[in-house]
Enzyme design. Structure first.
Site, mmCIF file in Angstrom:
data_model
loop_
_atom_site.group_PDB
_atom_site.id
_atom_site.type_symbol
_atom_site.label_atom_id
_atom_site.label_comp_id
_atom_site.label_asym_id
_atom_site.label_seq_id
_atom_site.Cartn_x
_atom_site.Cartn_y
_atom_site.Cartn_z
ATOM 1 N N HIS A 168 37.260 39.569 37.347
ATOM 2 C CA HIS A 168 38.259 38.501 37.264
ATOM 3 C C HIS A 168 37.530 37.232 36.799
ATOM 4 C CE1 HIS A 168 41.191 40.979 39.544
ATOM 5 N NE2 HIS A 168 40.084 41.509 40.012
ATOM 6 N N GLU A 185 43.200 51.227 46.102
ATOM 7 C CA GLU A 185 42.129 50.451 46.750
ATOM 8 C C GLU A 185 42.561 50.212 48.203
ATOM 9 O OE1 GLU A 185 41.782 46.427 45.351
ATOM 10 O OE2 GLU A 185 39.834 46.091 46.321
ATOM 11 N N ASP A 206 34.721 40.215 41.653
ATOM 12 C CA ASP A 206 34.590 38.752 41.778
ATOM 13 C C ASP A 206 33.161 38.503 42.276
ATOM 14 O OD1 ASP A 206 37.654 37.928 41.645
ATOM 15 O OD2 ASP A 206 37.485 39.660 42.972
#
Ligand code: HPA
Ligand code: ZN
Length: 332
Positions: free
Chosen positions: A7, A187, A266
Site C-alpha cells: 500500500h 486473510e 505496509d
C-alpha cells in the site's frame, strides 16, 4: 526481488511522516510515531492508525516523494519491481485529481528507473469497509483516464465488512477497461472466501489468500487455476494470523501447488521490507533457491507488459549466470 503487494501510503517511515505533517500542518501523536510498528494492537486499530498517519499526504508532490523514497530504498536492498496500491479518492479529497496522482507516481518511477534500475506499476483500489458505492466511484475514476502506469484494480480494507458480491460491478467496470484484478481475501476470513472473491470479482491474483490452506478443495482449485497468492509474511505475523513463522502455511500452500508471490503490505507498520520477506520465505519454505523460484513466479504474475517482464527476467538471470541481455541501458 519483486514486491507485488504494498500500500503506497503505508510505506512511510517516521521521519517522512514527521516531515509531511509539518509541511501540511497535520498533527500526528509523537507517541504513535515513536512506537514499534506505530503501536496498534489489532487489525481494527491498525486500520485506524493507518488512516491517521497516512493523512499527512496531501499533495501530488507528497505522493511523488513517498513513491520515490520507497522505490529508492527497496532498490538499495535488491528489489527491481514494485506494484503499489492506492485508492484514488484518498487524495481527491485533498484536491488532487487522479490524473495528477498518476503523473506524480510516473515521475517517481522515471527517476527511480533511471537512477536505481527499479520499475513500478499502480493498482487503483476500492476500500471494502466503505461499501459498494464508493467502490463503484473508485472504479469509474480509475478507468476515466488511462495512464500506462495503471495496470490493476484491487480491494483493500476490512474483509469482514460487506459481502464480496457487492463489489462485483466495480470490478466488472475496471476489468472491462483492461485492468487486472486482485483483492484482499482469505486473510481475516476462511478458505471459501478466497474462491468466492475469485469467482465474484474475476481475480487474476489474490491479496494474502493464506487461509486457503484450511481447505483441501480450495487448495486444489488455486493450484489448478494457477492463481497466485500475494503472501505478506510479516504482516500475517504482526496481525496475529499465525503465532510464528513455523506456523505459517506458506510451505503447505506451495507444496499443494499454489503459486506464491511476496509483498510487504505496509512495511514500517509490520517492521519489514521486501528483502526481509524473501529471507523469511526462504526460511519458512526450507527450499534451496526459494528466492529465485519466487522471483520467477512473481515476474509471471506481475500485472505489467511483456517487455517489462522480459527486462526483469534478464536482470534476474544475471543474478546467477552470465546471460545475453538485449542492449538495455537500464541493465547494469
Ligand atoms: N490490509 C487491508 N487494507 C489495508 C491495508 C492492509 O494491510 N493497508 C491499507 N489498507
Ligand atoms: Zn494489503
Amino acid at each position: 526481488m519483486l514486491d507485488l503487494h504494498v500500500h503506497l501510503r503505508g510505506t512511510m517511515l517516521p521521519l517522512k511522516i514527521e516531515k509531511l505533517a509539518a509541511r501540511n500542518g497535520v498533527r500526528v501523536p509523537p507517541d504513535t510515531l515513536r512506537a514499534r510498528g506505530y503501536g496498534w494492537s489489532d487489525f481494527t486499530c491498525f486500520l485506524k492508525a493507518y488512516d491517521l498517519l497516512t493523512s499527512v499526504i496531501v499533495t501530488a508532490r507528497d505522493l511523488e516523494e513517498v513513491a520515490y523514497d520507497y522505490l529508492r530504498s527497496s532498490a538499495s536492498t535488491g528489489a527491481t519491481y514494485v506494484e503499489f496500491m492506492l485508492s484514488p479518492p484518498d487524495l481527491l479529497r485533498t484536491g488532487v485529481p487522479f490524473e495528477d496522482q498518476l503523473s506524480a507516481i510516473s515521475a517517481a518511477r522515471d527517476q527511480a528507473l533511471e537512477l536505481h534500475g527499479i520499475d513500478c506499476r499502480m493498482i487503483a483500489t476500492a476500500v471494502r469497509h466503505l461499501g459498494p458505492a464508493p467502490a463503484l466511484n473508485a472504479a469509474r475514476i480509475a478507468v476515466a483516464r488511462r495512464n500506462e502506469i495503471l495496470v490493476g484494480f484491487g480491494l483493500t480494507g476490512d474483509e469482514r465488512k460487506f459481502a464480496v458480491s457487492e463489489f462485483a460491478e466495480a470490478f466488472r467496470i475496471a476489468r472491462s477497461e483492461g485492468l487486472l484484478a486482485t483483492a484482499h481475501a482469505g486473510e481475516h476470513l476462511g478458505a471459501e472466501t478466497v474462491v468466492e472473491a475469485i469467482d465474484k470479482l474475476g481475480l487474476t491474483r489474490v491479496g494474502h489468500g493464506v487461509r486457503a490452506a484450511e481447505s483441501e478443495a480450495v487448495l486444489r482449485q488455486l493450484a489448478d487455476n494457477r492463481i497466485p497468492l500475494e503472501v505478506c509474511l510479516s504482516s500475517n505475523l504482526s496481525l496475529g494470523l499465525y503465532k510464528n513463522l513455523a506456523d505459517h502455511p506458506i510451505r503447505r500452500l506451495r507444496e499443494a501447488g499454489c503459486r506464491i508471490v511476496l509483498g510487504t503490505d505496509d512495511p514500517p507498520f509490520f517492521e519489514t521490507g521486501i528483502a526481509g520477506e524473501y529471507s523469511k520465505a526462504t526460511e519458512a519454505l526450507r527450499l534451496h533457491e526459494a528466492g529465485r523460484a519466487i522471483t520467477d513466479d512473481a515476474i509471471d504474475a506481475a500485472f505489467c507488459d511483456d517487455a517489462t517482464k522480459a527486462r526483469l527476467r534478464c536482470v534476474h538471470a544475471r543474478d546467477k549466470s552470465p546471460y545475453a541481455c538485449p542492449d538495455d541501458p537500464l541493465i547494469r
